[in-house]
Design an enzyme around this catalytic site. Sequence first.
Site, PDB file in Angstrom:
ATOM      1  N   ASP A  51     -11.513   2.087   4.619  1.00  0.00           N
ATOM      2  CA  ASP A  51     -11.865   0.667   4.535  1.00  0.00           C
ATOM      3  C   ASP A  51     -13.374   0.465   4.495  1.00  0.00           C
ATOM      4  OD1 ASP A  51      -9.741  -1.093   4.259  1.00  0.00           O
ATOM      5  OD2 ASP A  51      -9.191  -0.992   6.379  1.00  0.00           O
ATOM      6  N   LYS A  57       0.829  -1.208   0.000  1.00  0.00           N
ATOM      7  CA  LYS A  57       0.000   0.000   0.000  1.00  0.00           C
ATOM      8  C   LYS A  57       0.863   1.257   0.000  1.00  0.00           C
ATOM      9  CE  LYS A  57      -3.726  -2.328   2.474  1.00  0.00           C
ATOM     10  NZ  LYS A  57      -4.325  -2.604   3.794  1.00  0.00           N
ATOM     11  N   GLN A  82      -4.386  -1.882   9.796  1.00  0.00           N
ATOM     12  CA  GLN A  82      -4.244  -3.200   9.191  1.00  0.00           C
ATOM     13  C   GLN A  82      -4.827  -4.300  10.077  1.00  0.00           C
ATOM     14  OE1 GLN A  82      -3.098  -3.801   6.067  1.00  0.00           O
ATOM     15  NE2 GLN A  82      -3.757  -5.897   6.409  1.00  0.00           N
TER      16      GLN A  82
END
Length: 303
Positions: free
Chosen positions: A119, A52, A96
Amino acid sequence: MAKLIDGRATAEKVYVDLRREIAELKDKGVTPGLAVVLVGDNPASRAYVRSKDKMCRELGLHSLKLELPASTTQGELLTRVEQLNRDASIHGILVQSPPPKHIDEAAIVRALDPRKDVDGFHPENVAKLVLEDANGFVPCTPLGVQRLLLESNVEISGAHVVVLGRSMIVGKPLALLLMQKNKLGDATVTVVHSRSRDLAQITRSADILVAAIGRAEFLKADHVREGAVVIDVGINRVEDAANTRGYRLVGDVAFDEVSKKASGERDHACARRRWTDDDCDADGEYGESGEANAVVIKMTKHE
């Protein structure tokens, strides 16, 4: 003959659009910023965070990578999240998953500013997806599946979509996305899972079948009818003594037998497409993470 639609080609089209949009924002004095927070040293998570960060920099985004020790407490992580919420240079935050076991992940998600929750896991963004409010964030993998279907000219409206998997990362949001009342949805969606009865009978009724269960090569030929579109978003590690790394990466679909069912003749271009170490180069078993590129197999009757 089976047709494989490479997600990388679609991704490149997305990157072209992103670079243009990012350049336009920079011309206005705004550099989009993404913060990615990693707690602990899970090798799979470390690989994803590295990927990322690399992509952000390639696209011209401001990238902030926070790697915290596994000993980080719940309170310390919440403090970091709050700092990022207040940071004007950060427009998106990713924590994460999965964190260490002592971290309450749901509490961390709820602590995120929903306007920065890229997200799409914050309850406010989940509610907006349910209410078909386009102002919220949607999890990336369901959006990727929808984009691949559109780029492949697969008719979604009126189709029966069967989603194998009910996670908040893929299964549930994908079902909500594809049943929305708009030109990108209007599908009839069935969600199945490990406790579903007559699973193969249900999956064989699908026009579009999405495998997101996190089990290596779970979907077999007898789960699929001819003429269906099969999308595999799973990524799993299986032992392979013939591989120099001792393992290979596979999806949730038993690719060889499912692709053979599509045609009496094997499409070798399809057969060569596999998960590679470029997709994920970390140790550890991945499943239902939604991080991998989707593989699409379009099943057509043999003529």
